[in-house]
Design a protein around this motif. Structure first.
Motif, PDB file in Angstrom:
ATOM      1  N   PRO A   1      68.813  55.830  82.951  1.00 28.02           N
ATOM      2  CA  PRO A   1      68.214  57.058  82.202  1.00 28.02           C
ATOM      3  C   PRO A   1      68.757  56.816  80.644  1.00 28.02           C
ATOM      4  O   PRO A   1      69.522  56.501  80.094  1.00 28.02           O
TER       5      PRO A   1
ATOM      6  N   TRP B   1      69.815  62.775  78.561  1.00 28.06           N
ATOM      7  CA  TRP B   1      70.313  63.669  79.451  1.00 28.06           C
ATOM      8  C   TRP B   1      70.543  65.032  78.803  1.00 28.06           C
ATOM      9  O   TRP B   1      70.481  65.062  77.498  1.00 28.06           O
TER      10      TRP B   1
ATOM     11  N   ILE C   1      71.304  64.891  84.638  1.00 26.59           N
ATOM     12  CA  ILE C   1      70.631  63.704  84.311  1.00 26.59           C
ATOM     13  C   ILE C   1      69.755  63.344  85.343  1.00 26.59           C
ATOM     14  O   ILE C   1      69.649  64.006  86.469  1.00 26.59           O
TER      15      ILE C   1
ATOM     16  N   ARG D   1      72.690  65.455  89.034  1.00 25.32           N
ATOM     17  CA  ARG D   1      71.502  64.837  89.157  1.00 25.32           C
ATOM     18  C   ARG D   1      70.338  65.834  89.223  1.00 25.32           C
ATOM     19  O   ARG D   1      70.497  66.895  90.258  1.00 25.32           O
TER      20      ARG D   1
END
Length: 337
Positions: A86, A89, A98, A127
């Motif tokens: 990634p 975030w 994220i 997540r």
């Protein structure tokens, strides 16, 4: 204590050098740009600086020996997977949210550990798996940590939320800042209030006479009530839990905020009817295909106003952010008379 001073950009470099030479520059934190009525630089300091007001920094960004997550993961992640890490975030209070590519599912714990080392004030990594349903509920998974409830500080306001239960977007800071500077002494209706994204900054900074904040999601409504109390604006904000199609009062508002997307146009009749007979301002949000920017939202407002026998003056049209490929989140400000 994470102290900072705020200085105009044109004065910042000479002042930074002076503070550094005196040993009072905090070398562990980054200088940040602050957008208020004008742009400032927030310089981290270890003690008060003569002639400047000292603030406590709300969201410090620490220097670390890794310039990026990619740098941190080199030697840990195979080279062919580095590009899948990634690149961005969201930090909400002590929580990092994220999105992780399914192709590197097996690396999620390592990614989370790397982020926690980069942001030592955070304790949980979650997540993001998307949103679903009428209430736009987040689908999220805890990777590391236990706490999912936090208090996020933004523009001098406090927002308590559980990141696994309600959404919080930091992508429309400019729009929230705009709203926080208008509405003094007015009666305002926030038709899709959420946890107070617009209601709280308006109540804290603009000090309207009254805000009626309507939210249908019971969980968001519960946090809206908490945030009203956290920010000490109970004397300004009246919160209602239910469908704004039924709860929006008629003919009482100087200003109406319609800060939802996707189906907002279904509520235009109620939004326009909420404005006083003498007129008022409508802030209408919509997700619009790029090919219809800003034609469709403007036409929808005009049609709804005509249906109600009222006139329209379009004041401003703004892009907020890219919502999806080929689709923009936009806002149209209109005077209805």
């Amino acid at each position: 204590m994470r102290k900072v001073i705020r200085v105009p950009i044109e004065e910042a470099e000479s002042l930074r050098l002076e503070i550094a030479s005196s040993g009072r520059l905090d070398q562990d934190r980054r200088i940040k740009v602050i957008e208020q009525e004008e742009r400032f630089l927030e310089i981290p300091v270890t003690e008060d600086i003569e002639g400047f007001e000292t603030y406590l920094q709300e969201e410090p960004i620490f220097y670390n020996k890794w310039r990026s997550l990619e740098d941190r993961m080199k030697g840990i992640v195979p080279k062919d997977e580095i590009d899948l890490l990634p690149s961005g975030w969201q930090i909400l209070g002590e929580i990092i949210v994220i999105t992780i590519d399914p192709k590197i599912e097996h690396l999620k714990e390592r990614v989370a550990e790397g982020l926690l080392q980069m942001y030592p004030t955070c304790s949980t990594v979650i997540r993001d798996l998307g949103i679903s349903g009428q209430f736009r509920l987040p689908q999220r998974e805890i990777i590391i940590g236990e706490t999912t409830e936090t208090i996020n500080k933004e523009n001098g306001c406090l927002f308590k939320l559980d990141v696994t239960k309600v959404m919080f977007s930091k992508g429309n800071l400019h729009e929230k800042a705009l709203m926080s500077n208008i509405g003094a002494n007015e009666t305002i209706i926030d038709m899709f209030a959420g946890i107070g994204y617009f209601t709280i900054p308006m109540a804290v900074h603009a000090r309207p006479e009254k805000i009626i904040a309507i939210e249908i999601n019971p969980q968001s409504y519960a946090y809206l009530k908490e945030n009203i109390a956290l920010n000490h604006v109970e004397h300004i904000v009246e919160a209602l839990n239910g469908d704004c199609a039924q709860l929006t009062p008629k003919g009482v508002a100087d200003r109406v905020i319609m800060g939802y997307v996707n189906t907002t146009h279904h509520y235009l009749d109620q939004g326009i009817a909420a404005l006083k007979e003498s007129g008022g301002i409508l802030h209408y949000h919509e997700t619009t295909p790029e090919s219809l920017l800003f034609e469709r939202p403007v036409e929808r407002i005009k049609q709804a106003a005509s249906k109600a026998g009222r006139d329209v003056e379009i004041l401003e049209c703004r892009k907020i952010k890219k919502y999806s490929p080929g689709v923009w989140h936009v806002v149209v400000d209109a005077r209805i008379s």
